[in-house]
Design an enzyme around this catalytic site. Structure first.
Site, PDB file in Angstrom:
ATOM      1  N   GLY A 160       0.851  -1.197   0.000  1.00 34.97           N
ATOM      2  CA  GLY A 160       0.000   0.000   0.000  1.00 34.97           C
ATOM      3  C   GLY A 160       0.878   1.236   0.000  1.00 34.97           C
ATOM      4  N   ARG A 161       0.310   2.325   0.497  1.00 32.65           N
ATOM      5  CA  ARG A 161       1.041   3.601   0.462  1.00 32.65           C
ATOM      6  C   ARG A 161       2.409   3.490   1.128  1.00 32.65           C
ATOM      7  NH1 ARG A 161      -4.204   4.626   1.645  1.00 32.65           N
ATOM      8  NH2 ARG A 161      -5.284   6.345   0.622  1.00 32.65           N
ATOM      9  N   ILE A 162       2.419   2.944   2.366  1.00 34.07           N
ATOM     10  CA  ILE A 162       3.688   2.902   3.109  1.00 34.07           C
ATOM     11  C   ILE A 162       4.645   1.892   2.479  1.00 34.07           C
ATOM     12  CG2 ILE A 162       4.776   2.450   5.349  1.00 34.07           C
ATOM     13  CD1 ILE A 162       2.158   3.435   6.669  1.00 34.07           C
ATOM     14  N   ARG A 240       2.361  -3.355  13.100  1.00 39.25           N
ATOM     15  CA  ARG A 240       1.650  -3.661  14.339  1.00 39.25           C
ATOM     16  C   ARG A 240       2.285  -4.881  14.997  1.00 39.25           C
ATOM     17  NH1 ARG A 240       0.120   0.752  14.319  1.00 39.25           N
ATOM     18  NH2 ARG A 240      -2.010   1.566  14.386  1.00 39.25           N
ATOM     19  N   GLU A 269       1.989  -3.373  23.866  1.00 39.22           N
ATOM     20  CA  GLU A 269       2.405  -1.977  24.080  1.00 39.22           C
ATOM     21  C   GLU A 269       1.560  -1.352  25.186  1.00 39.22           C
ATOM     22  OE1 GLU A 269       2.349   0.104  20.355  1.00 39.22           O
ATOM     23  OE2 GLU A 269       3.501  -1.453  19.368  1.00 39.22           O
ATOM     24  N   HIS A 287       7.350   2.610  19.233  1.00 39.70           N
ATOM     25  CA  HIS A 287       6.212   2.965  18.356  1.00 39.70           C
ATOM     26  C   HIS A 287       6.250   4.455  17.984  1.00 39.70           C
ATOM     27  CE1 HIS A 287       1.867   1.716  17.154  1.00 39.70           C
ATOM     28  NE2 HIS A 287       2.318   2.656  16.352  1.00 39.70           N
ATOM     29  N   ALA A 289       7.289   5.560  14.664  1.00 45.85           N
ATOM     30  CA  ALA A 289       7.558   5.722  13.230  1.00 45.85           C
ATOM     31  C   ALA A 289       6.933   6.984  12.642  1.00 45.85           C
ATOM     32  CB  ALA A 289       7.102   4.489  12.460  1.00 45.85           C
TER      33      ALA A 289
HETATM   34  C1  DGY Z   1      -0.719   4.733  13.084  1.00 42.95           C
HETATM   35  O1  DGY Z   1      -1.161   5.829  12.742  1.00 42.95           O
HETATM   36  O2  DGY Z   1      -1.364   3.712  12.917  1.00 42.95           O
HETATM   37  C2  DGY Z   1       0.637   4.703  13.705  1.00 42.95           C
HETATM   38  O3  DGY Z   1       1.009   3.428  14.070  1.00 42.95           O
HETATM   39  C3  DGY Z   1       0.699   5.615  14.899  1.00 42.95           C
HETATM   40  O4  DGY Z   1      -0.176   5.122  15.875  1.00 42.95           O
END
Ligand code: DGY
Length: 320
Positions: A160-162, A240, A269, A287, A289
């Site tokens: 996807g985008r990321i 995740r 977490e 967490h 990023a």
């Molecule tokens: C998201 O936006 O899903 C990132 O993991 C920050 O919570």
């Protein structure tokens, strides 16, 4: 909490000042000073008949919370890409729009993924600790060697985008990119990356593996999948924690099957399995990023844009 004018909006997670200011200018906003929990959100909504809520992980709304919301609620906006902290189907059943912020964090999350790749491959955590402990001993030609990044094959799960933004960066580092997803991307989006229809077929080809799929469901990476990675591979997760069986990951790291890992997300977490902290070959971050000033502002603005659209009677911009 502060209150101003116009349509009511509960901001149930602490947001950057720029986002709070805009919320207060555009809405009759109740802006929390610290992240609210789910029960407090439900209670607040019932006492104030709010039509819109901006939530985060701590204020995640499961089916029982959604059932207890007043009928005034029309939108639940997530200022995040992930929405595994809420029950989207339950909200839909009540006719409540649910939105996320998918574009806002793409670039910074991709940058951070490369940080994890580089740090895990090049032993950044160990080198940094050596320096903080005063160094004091020169290293010889065979000491403390990392594994090279350029020329390696990077497997991306989720294009996807990321995932695609990570691919672009990795290609800049001279990596060969392969990916798997539910369907093959158009050639333009693929941009030279090689598609695998199945994760199991892709895993043995990966020298570095990175996950970019939503959380929820059973772990994607368990004992069998780590076993399919080739010896000396590097594992990266900024998606995740629930995607990974952490016992299996720990075993793969301590048996020498994996060279290392770069992890930003964890199963429980904000707690991290303490066994990972004892491993030299893991680079750990909490967490973060998407944690840049610019991106966190944009995530909040996106949530506000979605609230404005729905309350104006327009379609949500980022429905999930
Ligand atoms: C998201 O936006 O899903 C990132 O993991 C920050 O919570």
């Amino acid at each position: 909490m502060s209150q101003t004018h116009r349509t009511r909006l509960l901001i149930a997670r602490k947001v950057p000042a720029a986002v709070a200011n805009r919320a207060e200018a555009d809405f009759h906003a109740f802006v929390t000073e610290s992240d609210m929990d789910s029960a407090s959100v439900v209670d607040f909504c019932n006492r104030h008949d709010v039509p819109a809520i901006l939530i985060g992980k701590k204020s995640g709304l499961q089916a029982e919370h959604i059932a207890a919301l007043p009928s005034t609620v029309r939108i639940i906006a997530n200022a995040s890409a992930g929405f595994d902290h809420m029950d989207v189907a339950a909200a839909r059943e009540r006719g409540i729009a649910v939105t996320n912020a998918p574009d806002a964090l793409t670039e910074c999350t991709a940058d951070f993924t490369l940080l994890l790749v580089l740090a895990a491959c090049r032993r950044a955590s160990e080198y940094e600790r050596i320096m903080r402990n005063g160094w004091g001993k020169s290293f010889g030609m065979t000491d403390m060697l990392g594994t090279r990044v350029n020329g390696k094959t990077l497997g991306i799960v989720g294009f996807g985008r990321i995932g695609r933004a990570v691919a672009k960066r990795a290609q800049g580092f001279g990596m060969r990119v392969i990916y798997t997803d539910v369907r093959r991307a158009d050639a333009a989006l693929e941009n030279g990356a090689t598609f695998y229809a199945s994760l199991d077929d892709m895993l043995p080809q990966c020298q570095v593996l990175t996950l970019h799929v939503p959380g929820g469901g059973v772990p994607l990476m368990a004992k069998k999948e780590f076993g399919l990675l080739r010896k000396g591979a590097v594992f990266i997760n900024a998606a995740r924690g629930g995607l990974v069986d952490e016992d299996a990951l720990y075993d793969a790291l301590t048996s020498g099957h994996l060279f290392g890992a770069g992890l930003d997300v964890y199963q429980h977490e904000p707690n991290v399995d303490p066994r990972f902290a004892g491993l030299d070959n893991v680079f750990l971050t909490p967490h973060m990023a998407s944690a840049t000033i610019e991106t966190r502002d944009q995530m909040g603005f996106t949530a506000l844009d979605n609230v404005a659209a729905v309350l104006d009677g327009r379609a949500a911009l980022n429905p999930v």
